[in-house]
Design a protein around this motif. Structure first.
Motif, PDB file in Angstrom:
ATOM      1  N   PRO A 167       0.818  -1.214   0.000  1.00  0.00           N
ATOM      2  CA  PRO A 167       0.000   0.000   0.000  1.00  0.00           C
ATOM      3  C   PRO A 167       0.855   1.269   0.000  1.00  0.00           C
ATOM      4  CG  PRO A 167      -0.690  -1.525   1.723  1.00  0.00           C
ATOM      5  CD  PRO A 167       0.621  -2.025   1.197  1.00  0.00           C
ATOM      6  N   GLN A 176       9.930  -3.450  -3.418  1.00  0.00           N
ATOM      7  CA  GLN A 176      10.782  -4.292  -2.568  1.00  0.00           C
ATOM      8  C   GLN A 176      11.820  -5.029  -3.384  1.00  0.00           C
ATOM      9  OE1 GLN A 176       7.548  -4.164  -2.757  1.00  0.00           O
ATOM     10  NE2 GLN A 176       6.530  -4.546  -0.827  1.00  0.00           N
ATOM     11  N   ASN A 215       8.593   5.228   0.866  1.00  0.00           N
ATOM     12  CA  ASN A 215       8.128   5.194   2.254  1.00  0.00           C
ATOM     13  C   ASN A 215       9.176   5.788   3.186  1.00  0.00           C
ATOM     14  OD1 ASN A 215       7.407   4.530   4.857  1.00  0.00           O
ATOM     15  ND2 ASN A 215       7.371   2.315   4.501  1.00  0.00           N
ATOM     16  N   THR A 241       6.775   1.062   9.561  1.00  0.00           N
ATOM     17  CA  THR A 241       5.961   0.079   8.825  1.00  0.00           C
ATOM     18  C   THR A 241       6.536  -1.324   8.994  1.00  0.00           C
ATOM     19  OG1 THR A 241       7.210   0.611   6.839  1.00  0.00           O
ATOM     20  CG2 THR A 241       5.062   1.655   7.088  1.00  0.00           C
ATOM     21  N   CYS A 266       3.058  -2.721   9.842  1.00  0.00           N
ATOM     22  CA  CYS A 266       2.301  -3.002   8.624  1.00  0.00           C
ATOM     23  C   CYS A 266       1.871  -4.470   8.583  1.00  0.00           C
ATOM     24  CB  CYS A 266       3.147  -2.690   7.397  1.00  0.00           C
ATOM     25  SG  CYS A 266       2.250  -3.018   5.862  1.00  0.00           S
ATOM     26  N   CYS A 289       2.481  -7.505   1.268  1.00  0.00           N
ATOM     27  CA  CYS A 289       3.550  -7.893   0.342  1.00  0.00           C
ATOM     28  C   CYS A 289       3.939  -9.343   0.541  1.00  0.00           C
ATOM     29  CB  CYS A 289       4.766  -6.993   0.555  1.00  0.00           C
ATOM     30  SG  CYS A 289       5.325  -6.947   2.274  1.00  0.00           S
ATOM     31  N   ILE A 311       9.831  -9.822   4.334  1.00  0.00           N
ATOM     32  CA  ILE A 311      10.042  -8.447   3.876  1.00  0.00           C
ATOM     33  C   ILE A 311       9.965  -7.456   5.039  1.00  0.00           C
ATOM     34  CG2 ILE A 311       9.198  -6.619   2.340  1.00  0.00           C
ATOM     35  CD1 ILE A 311       8.159  -8.823   0.484  1.00  0.00           C
ATOM     36  N   SER A 360       0.578   1.924   6.221  1.00  0.00           N
ATOM     37  CA  SER A 360       1.223   1.949   4.909  1.00  0.00           C
ATOM     38  C   SER A 360       0.297   2.534   3.847  1.00  0.00           C
ATOM     39  CB  SER A 360       1.711   0.562   4.515  1.00  0.00           C
ATOM     40  OG  SER A 360       0.728  -0.394   4.742  1.00  0.00           O
TER      41      SER A 360
HETATM   42  S1  SF4 Z   1       5.653  -4.380   5.231  1.00  0.00           S
HETATM   43 FE1  SF4 Z   1       4.025  -3.053   4.440  1.00  0.00          FE
HETATM   44  S2  SF4 Z   1       5.013  -1.099   3.985  1.00  0.00           S
HETATM   45 FE2  SF4 Z   1       6.585  -2.661   4.191  1.00  0.00          FE
HETATM   46  S3  SF4 Z   1       6.936  -3.378   2.162  1.00  0.00           S
HETATM   47 FE3  SF4 Z   1       5.425  -4.750   3.065  1.00  0.00          FE
HETATM   48  S4  SF4 Z   1       3.446  -3.885   2.471  1.00  0.00           S
HETATM   49 FE4  SF4 Z   1       4.977  -2.295   2.114  1.00  0.00          FE
END
Ligand code: SF4
Ligand code: FAD
Ligand code: TPP
Ligand code: SF4
Ligand code: SF4
Ligand code: SF4
Ligand code: MG
Lengths: 563, 354
Positions: A42, A47, A70, A76, A80, A84, A99, A423
């Motif tokens: 979001p 990434q 970001n 996050t 978050c 992802c 991630i 996010s």
């Molecule tokens: S943890 Fe959230 S803000 Fe971080 S990369 Fe994943 S979706 Fe994006």
């Protein structure tokens, strides 16, 4: 000795005069896809791009890449719900890339080493100014992305400190306040940004003032007004809203401790509150929610809207969930609550396909509790800017945050009503900054989303199964109100874990195409070509066999008909 | 002169000849080389512009072998596709000395070249290249003699399992039940009646220091085995499994995929032999059913005829042959090995992982 008369020879490499490229009916090309992780983030992070930098051993460059989307990865990375990872192609292969843990590590490294944001344009006293209302994640992100693009920003918040719900509501066990302060401080040290605390729009400053002093206004006031809650008109005498109780607890450390409690709602507030109360000794803590628990039978849009590991931890800690249920009656003895009557329900499509809640007769069940706490969400408190929103609960802007009737006003974050995560608020701030720049420069916002690469486009023969990094958690008996529960990853783990990324849809520089082309038609270069790889096709010789496309692990090479 | 010193001098001579640096002087980034092909960071013994079919496994295998062998070689090449598609007069795709005489005498020519170089005191390695027809069948006695006389030659057989250059006739290497133009499936037979000759064992029975099978699906394996053979003073032999899209009936884009399945199923075992003994094998991580390999190729299509009971019998026969290989070479291992059929091709950013 006699000469060999019939001897004849061809000079080395003279076949280069024969251009086999003319045989081609299909032509290979590089396609710079969006990886699924990127498409799902979001906040709009790429990434794949920053994991690639870690694979190259360049942590600082990875962070620089990350913060183009970001500005608050240490935050996050902790709070978050990481869609992802749910989307990560590696999840189909063995287990998704961790991630969020790597994001958190990069964020913490930046804080530890004092890295500064790479900016696109410097601001000057003549730069156009934009007003940003609300210093929650959406406002902070908008301010950052505006300054990055060379705007001056006046950032207003009603409260003495910035952070919005990050400061006022998210438990410290999930977001240590030093982390929050560090990331906000880094944003505040940007030249061109001025923070005006204790300035509530509608009380201390008016919309028309903001509009006359600024080229545009971004609204990120969140949703602060509790929605009215009753069950068939009945309300217990001592009713407290969940968000209010959490804020009290964050501020003063106090929380009611009945013997048993039913929390009605299925978001972060409900689950955080349940865990706080459980830790404080409330024996029976129930969460009654219309959503489902994650599992094979539950559609993704029907799952409880919390960070997956929060749910896991809540269950570990002994919170009891009643999914797909609602409260249909309060059971009172005089003015005292003694229980609730629950009933099963589900969101199902009705006439015209719109989903609505259907409860199922015969599934009623009584739950004895001393207290019920509604936690069903909040609406925008529009005092002072009623003209922007009318009597609706939320703003309804387009995806860029633009309000059709109010050019120059942009909205993002929880105030939209269709977001609900940090996010997403950050992503809104970025999109709005782009839209504001276009508005000021009188151009169109350019939206060029890349197509997302699916798992079937990868050639996973070239990867090895490898377990996801193990990240420790504080055991249940040791959990308190302050200590962070999920632990850090160490550097070696970060490198290993980033190394698991399959570079979906983008070149891994693996050399496969270069190695496998039977025709020496892939040229390796020292420099990065414009398509983001180190490899070029030599179309003079490429016969279009498609071997490179089949053997590219990443789906980065495609074939199309030769025109 | 010590052989090492002569080698170093020889390499310098070759670098000067090809206008290359020894790597101690890096190209000036401000003035990058104009011709990117010239600046490729690998030796290109077999250049582009050759006329092999799209996705030719043999062209790829020859490129990989030549690259790994390096510039200080001379090649004797038997008649066959490789010879024909690399040297249509007056062009040559080779950038090393290369000679073609006949179909059956590549090993004999190589023997003579080696003897001549030896007489001149030169250390240049002689390679002999041949197809499976030229190696398993018609050039076999010349090869056997070369091995027996212990010439310092690396003989490489590019095994595409039929006489491809003359239009897909069966050879001693064609697998059992495969269709070729001289082993057509029909009422009497389901493709080739006989078995693929176990050439590697026969070669090893010459008690040579090194002989191995490898596959285009595993370039790193080819590279390692070529380098190993290059270091040995004496006769060495490599059998490189090289799919032929035209002769096997598959899309040129699937050449590697198919070669990989041959190894992963056990039908084409990757084995190293020294002095007649098996010394190493590439273990199979997860044996894949032979049917997966067969069904990707037109030459085995008749083995999937729905109402011919012989089809299943022959498929099972091929599966049994693969199982036999797995058993006698001990190809299957419970534990994952970084250099097994799944691990050997693993990549990471920057190239191969292992
Ligand atoms: S943890 Fe959230 S803000 Fe971080 S990369 Fe994943 S979706 Fe994006
Ligand atoms: C208990 C709890 C836990 C949560 N946990 C998570 C989680 O783990 N992960 C996640 O992604 N999300 C979580 N959320 C949701 C997340 O906090 C919000 O989605 C996010 O903070 C929204 O950001 P925002 O900037 O839109 O609004 P807010 O964070 O609400 O910030 C709004 C700011 O605007 C200010 N403001 C409001 N009105 C005015 C005005 N008129 N004038 C000036 N200033 C004004 C407020 O003071 C506030 O600082 C949680 C929420 C709660 C309540
Ligand atoms: C003595 C002799 N017999 C037959 C031929 C015809 N001929 C040329 S190439 C070839 C087939 C080569 O097959 P193989 O050795 O497997 O190599 P491939 O073409 O398959 O690579 C044949 C039969 C010949 N040139 N010389
Ligand atoms: S493997 Fe890497 S690029 Fe692919 S989805 Fe996962 S994190 Fe993204
Ligand atoms: S492998 Fe080589 S010849 Fe085949 S399509 Fe790719 S670049 Fe072209
Ligand atoms: S095969 Fe490897 S090097 Fe070639 S484009 Fe794909 S990822 Fe990049
Ligand atoms: Mg052949």
């Amino acid at each position: 000795m006699a000469a060999i008369t019939r001897g004849a020879y061809a000079r080395p490499g003279t076949s280069l005069a024969f251009k086999t490229g003319t045989w081609r009916v299909e032509i290979p090309y590089h396609k710079h896809w969006a990886a699924p992780c990127h498409a799902a983030c979001p906040a709009g992070e790429d990434q794949q791009a920053w994991l690639a930098k870690i694979q190259e051993g360049k942590l600082h460059e990875a962070w620089n890449e990350l913060v183009t989307a970001n500005p608050m990865p240490a935050i996050t990375g902790r709070v978050c719900p990481h869609p992802c990872e749910q989307a990560c192609n590696r999840g189909i292969y063995d287990a998704p890339i961790a991630i969020h843990n790597i994001e958190r590590f990069l964020g913490d490294e930046a804080i530890r080493l004092g890295w500064n944001y790479p900016l696109l344009r410097p601001t000057t006293p003549e730069s156009p100014a934009v007003a940003v209302v609300g210093a929650g994640p959406s406002g902070l992100s908008a301010a950052y992305h505006l300054v990055r693009r060379g705007f001056r920003v006046n950032l207003f918040d009603a409260l003495p400190e910035a952070g919005g719900l990050l400061r006022s509501a998210i438990p410290m066990t999930r977001l240590p306040r030093e982390v929050l302060d560090s990331e906000i401080q880094r944003i505040f040290s940007l030249d061109g940004l001025r923070f005006h605390p204790r300035h509530r729009l509608g009380r201390d400053v008016s919309l028309s003032e903001l509009q006359s002093d600024h080229a545009a206004v971004f609204m990120g006031p969140g949703a602060e007004r509790s929605k009215a809650w009753d069950v068939d008109g009945a309300v217990p005498a001592d009713l407290h809203q969940g968000l209010h109780l959490i804020k009290e607890w964050v501020d003063h450390g106090e929380i009611p401790t009945p013997k048993s409690v039913a929390i009605h709602g299925g978001g972060n507030t409900a689950v955080d509150l349940a865990r706080i109360m459980k830790r404080r000794g409330v024996e029976e803590v129930y969460v009654i929610t219309a959503s489902g628990l994650p599992g094979p039978g539950t559609a993704p849009d029907d799952v409880l809207n919390v960070v997956p590991r929060e749910l896991e931890e809540a269950l570990e800690e002994g919170v009891v969930f009643f999914p797909h249920r609602t409260i249909q009656r309060l059971i009172m003895r005089g003015s005292k609550m003694i229980g609730v009557e629950m009933v099963h329900l589900k969101k199902l499509p009705g006439k015209g396909g719109r989903k609505s809640r259907v409860s199922f007769q015969g599934t009623e069940r009584v739950l004895n509790v001393d207290m019920v706490i509604p936690s069903i969400g909040e609406a925008v408190d529009s005092a002072g800017f009623e003209n922007l929103i009318g009597n609706a609960n939320y703003f309804r802007p387009d995806d860029w945050g633009r309000l059709a009737e109010h050019p120059g006003v942009f909205v993002g974050g929880d105030a939209r009503g269709d977001r609900g995560t940090v996010s997403a608020a950050i992503g809104d701030g970025c999109k709005a900054a782009m839209a504001i720049q276009a508005h000021v420069e009188q151009t169109e916002v350019i939206d060029a989303p890349r197509e997302t690469v699916g798992y079937e486009s990868l050639n996973v023969n070239y990867f090895e199964p490898k377990p996801r990094a193990y990240v420790a958690k504080i055991p249940v008996p040791e959990r308190d109100d302050f200590t962070e529960i999920e632990q850090d990853m160490i550097y070696a783990q970060v490198v290993e874990e980033a190394g698991r990324c399959m570079s979906c849809g983008n070149c891994l520089a693996c050399d496969n195409c270069w190695t496998f082309c039977p025709d020496n038609a892939v040229i390796k270069t020292r420099d990065v070509c414009s398509d983001g790889s180190h490899y070029l096709f030599d179309y003079e010789f490429c016969k279009g066999c498609g071997l490179c496309a089949t053997e590219c692990p990443c789906g980065f090479i495609l074939m199309r008909p030769q025109d | 002169m010590a052989p090492n010193a002569s080698k170093i001098e020889r390499l310098k001579e070759l670098r000067d000849k090809h206008g290359r640096t020894d790597g101690s002087v890096l190209p000036d980034p401000a003035d990058p080389p104009k011709d990117l092909r010239q600046a490729q960071p690998r030796f290109r013994g077999l250049e582009a512009g050759h006329r092999a079919c799209q996705g030719c496994g043999e062209a790829l295998a020859a490129r990989l072998v030549t690259e790994a062998a390096g510039p200080d070689v001379m090649i004797s090449n038997a008649t066959g596709c490789l010879e024909v598609f690399t040297t249509p007069w007056p062009q040559s795709a080779w950038r090393v000395p290369w000679i073609h005489s006949l179909f059956e005498n590549a090993a004999a020519v190589a023997s003579g070249m080696e003897a001549a170089l030896k007489a001149q005191g030169k250390s240049t390695k002689v390679l002999a290249f041949g197809g499976d027809g030229g190696t398993f069948d018609i050039g076999f006695q010349a090869l056997s003699g070369m091995l027996e006389r212990e010439h310092n030659v690396l003989y490489v057989c590019f095994d595409n399992e039929a006489y491809m250059n003359t239009g897909i006739q069966r050879s001693g290497s064609t697998p059992h039940a495969a269709r070729t133009t001289t082993s057509p499936p029909g009422k009497a037979r389901m493709g080739k009646r006989h078995l693929k000759k176990d050439l590697l064992s026969i070669i090893s029975a010459h008690h040579i220091p090194y002989g191995a099978s490898t596959s285009v699906a595993y370039p790193a394996d080819i590279r390692r085995k070529v380098r190993r053979a290059m270091e040995i003073q004496g006769p060495t032999f490599l059998l490189v499994h090289s799919p032929c899209p035209l002769g096997w009936g598959h899309d040129g884009a699937l050449t590697i995929e198919i070669a990989r399945l041959a190894v992963q199923s056990g039908l084409f075992p990757l084995v190293e032999m020294e002095r007649g003994e098996v010394t190493d094998v590439m273990p199979i991580r997860k044996p894949v059913p032979v049917a997966n390999y067969l069904k990707a190729q037109q030459r085995f299509r008749h083995l999937f005829a729905p109402d011919d009971p012989r089809a299943l019998q022959e498929r099972e026969h091929l599966q049994a042959l693969a199982d036999y290989n797995i058993e006698i070479y001990g190809l299957y291992s419970e534990e994952a090995d970084p250099l097994d059929t799944d691990g050997a091709d693993t990549v990471r950013r920057g190239g191969l992982a292992n």
